[in-house]
Motif scaffolding. Structure first.
Motif, PDB file in Angstrom:
ATOM      1  N   THR A 217       0.883  -0.999  -0.143  1.00  0.00           N
ATOM      2  CA  THR A 217       0.002  -0.048   0.057  1.00  0.00           C
ATOM      3  C   THR A 217       0.876   1.314  -0.029  1.00  0.00           C
ATOM      4  OG1 THR A 217      -0.074  -0.066   2.399  1.00  0.00           O
ATOM      5  CG2 THR A 217      -1.799  -1.050   1.189  1.00  0.00           C
ATOM      6  N   LEU A 218       0.343   2.359  -0.493  1.00  0.00           N
ATOM      7  CA  LEU A 218       0.985   3.648  -0.565  1.00  0.00           C
ATOM      8  C   LEU A 218       0.377   4.373   0.473  1.00  0.00           C
ATOM      9  CD1 LEU A 218       2.090   5.581  -3.679  1.00  0.00           C
ATOM     10  CD2 LEU A 218       1.055   6.756  -2.081  1.00  0.00           C
ATOM     11  N   GLU A 219       0.791   5.207   1.263  1.00  0.00           N
ATOM     12  CA  GLU A 219       0.190   5.997   2.442  1.00  0.00           C
ATOM     13  C   GLU A 219       0.321   7.482   2.095  1.00  0.00           C
ATOM     14  OE1 GLU A 219       2.702   5.087   5.921  1.00  0.00           O
ATOM     15  OE2 GLU A 219       1.206   4.001   6.697  1.00  0.00           O
ATOM     16  N   LEU A 220      -1.109   7.957   2.056  1.00  0.00           N
ATOM     17  CA  LEU A 220      -1.329   9.370   1.905  1.00  0.00           C
ATOM     18  C   LEU A 220      -2.121   9.931   3.108  1.00  0.00           C
ATOM     19  CD1 LEU A 220      -2.750   8.959  -1.759  1.00  0.00           C
ATOM     20  CD2 LEU A 220      -0.259   9.989  -1.066  1.00  0.00           C
ATOM     21  N   ALA A 221      -2.080  11.195   3.278  1.00  0.00           N
ATOM     22  CA  ALA A 221      -2.857  11.764   4.309  1.00  0.00           C
ATOM     23  C   ALA A 221      -4.248  11.498   4.245  1.00  0.00           C
ATOM     24  CB  ALA A 221      -2.571  13.406   4.183  1.00  0.00           C
ATOM     25  N   SER A 222      -4.811  11.123   3.053  1.00  0.00           N
ATOM     26  CA  SER A 222      -6.152  11.191   2.803  1.00  0.00           C
ATOM     27  C   SER A 222      -6.699   9.515   2.755  1.00  0.00           C
ATOM     28  CB  SER A 222      -6.871  11.567   1.216  1.00  0.00           C
ATOM     29  OG  SER A 222      -5.836  11.016   0.477  1.00  0.00           O
ATOM     30  N   GLY A 223      -5.455   8.721   2.960  1.00  0.00           N
ATOM     31  CA  GLY A 223      -5.918   7.140   3.071  1.00  0.00           C
ATOM     32  C   GLY A 223      -4.592   6.485   2.579  1.00  0.00           C
ATOM     33  N   VAL A 224      -4.904   5.368   2.128  1.00  0.00           N
ATOM     34  CA  VAL A 224      -4.186   4.563   1.227  1.00  0.00           C
ATOM     35  C   VAL A 224      -4.378   3.942   0.016  1.00  0.00           C
ATOM     36  CG1 VAL A 224      -3.063   3.736   3.598  1.00  0.00           C
ATOM     37  CG2 VAL A 224      -4.937   2.500   2.338  1.00  0.00           C
ATOM     38  N   LEU A 225      -3.514   3.653  -0.993  1.00  0.00           N
ATOM     39  CA  LEU A 225      -3.590   3.157  -2.271  1.00  0.00           C
ATOM     40  C   LEU A 225      -3.235   1.903  -2.320  1.00  0.00           C
ATOM     41  CD1 LEU A 225      -2.827   6.450  -4.345  1.00  0.00           C
ATOM     42  CD2 LEU A 225      -5.113   5.928  -3.462  1.00  0.00           C
ATOM     43  N   PRO A 226      -3.718   0.998  -3.039  1.00  0.00           N
ATOM     44  CA  PRO A 226      -3.204  -0.339  -3.102  1.00  0.00           C
ATOM     45  C   PRO A 226      -2.117  -0.346  -4.227  1.00  0.00           C
ATOM     46  CG  PRO A 226      -5.256  -0.269  -4.117  1.00  0.00           C
ATOM     47  CD  PRO A 226      -5.131   1.220  -3.402  1.00  0.00           C
ATOM     48  N   LEU A 227      -1.119  -1.114  -4.082  1.00  0.00           N
ATOM     49  CA  LEU A 227      -0.073  -1.455  -5.137  1.00  0.00           C
ATOM     50  C   LEU A 227       0.079  -2.902  -5.390  1.00  0.00           C
ATOM     51  CD1 LEU A 227       2.828   0.771  -3.267  1.00  0.00           C
ATOM     52  CD2 LEU A 227       1.241   1.351  -4.935  1.00  0.00           C
ATOM     53  N   SER A 228       0.589  -3.195  -6.579  1.00  0.00           N
ATOM     54  CA  SER A 228       0.990  -4.570  -6.976  1.00  0.00           C
ATOM     55  C   SER A 228       2.271  -4.633  -7.739  1.00  0.00           C
ATOM     56  CB  SER A 228      -0.168  -5.348  -7.811  1.00  0.00           C
ATOM     57  OG  SER A 228      -0.479  -4.543  -9.117  1.00  0.00           O
ATOM     58  N   LEU A 229       3.007  -5.420  -7.774  1.00  0.00           N
ATOM     59  CA  LEU A 229       4.245  -5.573  -8.173  1.00  0.00           C
ATOM     60  C   LEU A 229       4.347  -5.731  -9.813  1.00  0.00           C
ATOM     61  CD1 LEU A 229       7.434  -5.731  -7.773  1.00  0.00           C
ATOM     62  CD2 LEU A 229       7.157  -8.053  -7.677  1.00  0.00           C
ATOM     63  N   ASP A 254      -4.478   9.748  -9.788  1.00  0.00           N
ATOM     64  CA  ASP A 254      -4.494  11.381  -9.847  1.00  0.00           C
ATOM     65  C   ASP A 254      -4.658  12.122  -8.585  1.00  0.00           C
ATOM     66  OD1 ASP A 254      -6.837   9.957  -8.888  1.00  0.00           O
ATOM     67  OD2 ASP A 254      -8.168  11.514  -9.525  1.00  0.00           O
ATOM     68  N   LEU A 255      -4.318  11.397  -7.449  1.00  0.00           N
ATOM     69  CA  LEU A 255      -4.065  12.244  -6.235  1.00  0.00           C
ATOM     70  C   LEU A 255      -2.376  12.390  -6.226  1.00  0.00           C
ATOM     71  CD1 LEU A 255      -6.348  10.167  -3.762  1.00  0.00           C
ATOM     72  CD2 LEU A 255      -6.904  12.299  -5.057  1.00  0.00           C
ATOM     73  N   LEU A 256      -1.618  11.962  -7.067  1.00  0.00           N
ATOM     74  CA  LEU A 256      -0.283  11.930  -6.927  1.00  0.00           C
ATOM     75  C   LEU A 256       0.239  12.764  -8.250  1.00  0.00           C
ATOM     76  CD1 LEU A 256       0.578   8.183  -6.392  1.00  0.00           C
ATOM     77  CD2 LEU A 256       0.403   9.934  -4.680  1.00  0.00           C
ATOM     78  N   SER A 257       1.504  13.376  -7.761  1.00  0.00           N
ATOM     79  CA  SER A 257       2.237  14.133  -8.738  1.00  0.00           C
ATOM     80  C   SER A 257       3.519  13.389  -8.954  1.00  0.00           C
ATOM     81  CB  SER A 257       2.598  15.570  -8.277  1.00  0.00           C
ATOM     82  OG  SER A 257       3.265  15.404  -7.042  1.00  0.00           O
ATOM     83  N   LEU A 258       4.137  13.648 -10.207  1.00  0.00           N
ATOM     84  CA  LEU A 258       5.297  12.904 -10.786  1.00  0.00           C
ATOM     85  C   LEU A 258       6.301  13.396  -9.905  1.00  0.00           C
ATOM     86  CD1 LEU A 258       4.938  13.056 -14.657  1.00  0.00           C
ATOM     87  CD2 LEU A 258       5.030  11.071 -13.254  1.00  0.00           C
ATOM     88  N   GLY A 259       7.210  12.407  -9.541  1.00  0.00           N
ATOM     89  CA  GLY A 259       8.608  12.705  -8.811  1.00  0.00           C
ATOM     90  C   GLY A 259       8.396  12.879  -7.346  1.00  0.00           C
ATOM     91  N   ALA A 260       7.180  12.688  -6.826  1.00  0.00           N
ATOM     92  CA  ALA A 260       6.949  12.948  -5.190  1.00  0.00           C
ATOM     93  C   ALA A 260       7.371  11.720  -4.521  1.00  0.00           C
ATOM     94  CB  ALA A 260       5.310  12.974  -5.262  1.00  0.00           C
ATOM     95  N   VAL A 261       8.021  11.931  -3.297  1.00  0.00           N
ATOM     96  CA  VAL A 261       8.459  10.713  -2.704  1.00  0.00           C
ATOM     97  C   VAL A 261       7.365  10.592  -1.795  1.00  0.00           C
ATOM     98  CG1 VAL A 261      10.348  10.273  -0.743  1.00  0.00           C
ATOM     99  CG2 VAL A 261      10.723  11.951  -2.731  1.00  0.00           C
ATOM    100  N   VAL A 262       6.990   9.227  -1.543  1.00  0.00           N
ATOM    101  CA  VAL A 262       6.060   8.694  -0.719  1.00  0.00           C
ATOM    102  C   VAL A 262       6.724   7.893  -0.014  1.00  0.00           C
ATOM    103  CG1 VAL A 262       4.382   9.489  -2.406  1.00  0.00           C
ATOM    104  CG2 VAL A 262       5.358   7.171  -2.538  1.00  0.00           C
ATOM    105  N   GLN A 263       5.611   7.411   1.281  1.00  0.00           N
ATOM    106  CA  GLN A 263       6.014   6.021   1.924  1.00  0.00           C
ATOM    107  C   GLN A 263       4.999   4.699   1.582  1.00  0.00           C
ATOM    108  OE1 GLN A 263       8.126   5.917   4.557  1.00  0.00           O
ATOM    109  NE2 GLN A 263       8.834   7.897   3.681  1.00  0.00           N
ATOM    110  N   VAL A 264       5.856   3.877   1.454  1.00  0.00           N
ATOM    111  CA  VAL A 264       5.231   2.506   0.925  1.00  0.00           C
ATOM    112  C   VAL A 264       5.259   1.315   1.901  1.00  0.00           C
ATOM    113  CG1 VAL A 264       5.527   0.799  -0.901  1.00  0.00           C
ATOM    114  CG2 VAL A 264       5.927   3.071  -1.576  1.00  0.00           C
ATOM    115  N   LEU A 265       4.191   0.736   1.993  1.00  0.00           N
ATOM    116  CA  LEU A 265       4.161  -0.223   3.060  1.00  0.00           C
ATOM    117  C   LEU A 265       4.039  -1.837   2.087  1.00  0.00           C
ATOM    118  CD1 LEU A 265       2.011   0.759   5.880  1.00  0.00           C
ATOM    119  CD2 LEU A 265       4.472   0.528   5.931  1.00  0.00           C
TER     120      LEU A 265
END
Length: 345
Positions: A217-229, A254-265
């Motif tokens: 998952t990708l952590e955002l202030a508004s929630g989490v987004l699912p990820l798959s390899l 669409d909630l993300l911008s290119l180049g942004a550094v994010v926290q991933v679980l």
């Protein structure tokens, strides 16, 4: 006679005092050991970078000097939009040279046809031989070949002139723009990177030996987004020895911008018991990552699988029971079977 005997006795006593009394014994070095602890966490936390699924480097197909630049980094572009222009003077001169060569080839071809026709008329009157006529037929074919080659050169020169205008072939965002007006560029030299509209991804780097988790998952202030390899690099980075992995953002990109550094679980593979050890206990040599145990007074290597590296600890998987003691420092100086003395902490 008494005095010489006394003097001889004193000399013998002095010689005995100069001899070493006891030879020093070499002791095995002390090593500090710690107990390994189990790690029951089900996720791995990493920092990642938001990247585009398709990132296309843009470059010219012909060399030249950049005359104009019409875009900036971060700008959105549409299909067919003009991005860069080269100075066309040299390219236009190449077209004119190719046109002149084509005209010359056409003139030579016309002469060859006229000569062949005249020789055919002479042969009908038996004024020339068949061999002479064949030479003129060969000359005609050579003239036709030169004309075809000149046409191909002209087409190539005109294509080169068209390549002087670099336009976007896809709709997207320019992530990088490195070229400037007046700069001389070579064929294929990267000028910008176009990120095509579509699915965004997260790029992370995994420790050497770590098995890439399939989901997360990708952590955002508004929630989490699912990820798959989606993919893993075919080889480790030669400098960092880490492995690049790309995770597809299933929804909400669409909630993300290119180049942004994010926290991933990333979801940890729970096959086997994972352990937590100090970084100093991890020994990574050409034989692979390992830790060291003191067995019967000797240091012995234990191969491990590195799952993640933290600021002070490493998460590993190995054939060790929880509570087993391993050497915590100076593991790079150890050799298999080396005699040591254990100092528990």
């Amino acid at each position: 006679m008494t005095f010489p005997l006394i003097l001889l006795s004193l000399l013998l006593v002095g010689c005995k005092r100069d001899e070493p009394a006891v030879e020093s014994s070499i002791q095995a070095p002390w090593v500090r050991t710690v107990a390994v602890a189990s790690d029951d966490r089900t996720q791995i936390r990493l920092s990642g970078t938001v990247r585009g699924r398709y990132e296309t480097p843009l470059s010219f197909q012909v060399p030249g000097r950049i005359l104009e630049r019409h875009v900036d980094a971060g700008q959105r572009v549409e299909v067919g939009q003009l991005l860069f222009q080269l100075d066309k003077r040299d390219l236009m001169a190449s077209v004119r040279v190719a046109e002149a060569e084509l005209e010359t080839a056409k003139a030579s071809l016309a002469i060859a046809r006229s000569e062949l026709k005249r020789q055919q008329q002479l042969m009908e009157r038996d004024f020339v031989s068949r061999q002479t006529l064949e030479r003129f037929e060969l000359s005609l074919r050579e003239s036709e070949s030169r004309r075809d080659a000149a046409q191909a050169v002209l087409a190539q020169a005109r294509n080169g002139l068209g390549y002087a205008d670099l336009s976007a072939d896809k709709t997207g965002v320019l992530a990088e723009v490195t070229a400037e007006p007046g700069q001389v560029v070579a064929v294929g030299q990267q000028l910008a990177v176009l990120v095509e509209d579509g699915t965004l991804e997260v790029e992370v780097f995994l420790a050497d030996g770590m098995r890439p988790p399939k989901t997360g998952t990708l952590e955002l202030a508004s929630g989490v987004l699912p990820l798959s390899l989606r993919e893993v690099a075919g080889a480790a980075d030669p400098q960092s020895r880490s492995w690049r992995a790309r995770y597809r953002i299933e929804k909400g990109s669409d909630l993300l911008s290119l180049g942004a550094v994010v926290q991933v679980l990333l979801d940890q593979d729970q096959q086997g018991v994972t352990l937590r050890v100090p970084l100093g206990a991890l020994d990574e040599r050409s034989t692979g990552p390992q830790v060291w145990q003191v067995i019967d007074g000797q240091a012995q290597p234990i191969p491990v699988e590195v799952l993640a590296l933290e600021s002070e600890h490493a998460r590993i998987r190995a054939s060790l029971a929880e509570g087993s003691r391993i050497i915590a420092l100076g593991t790079h100086l150890l050799t298999p079977g080396m005699a040591v003395q254990e100092q528990a902490r």
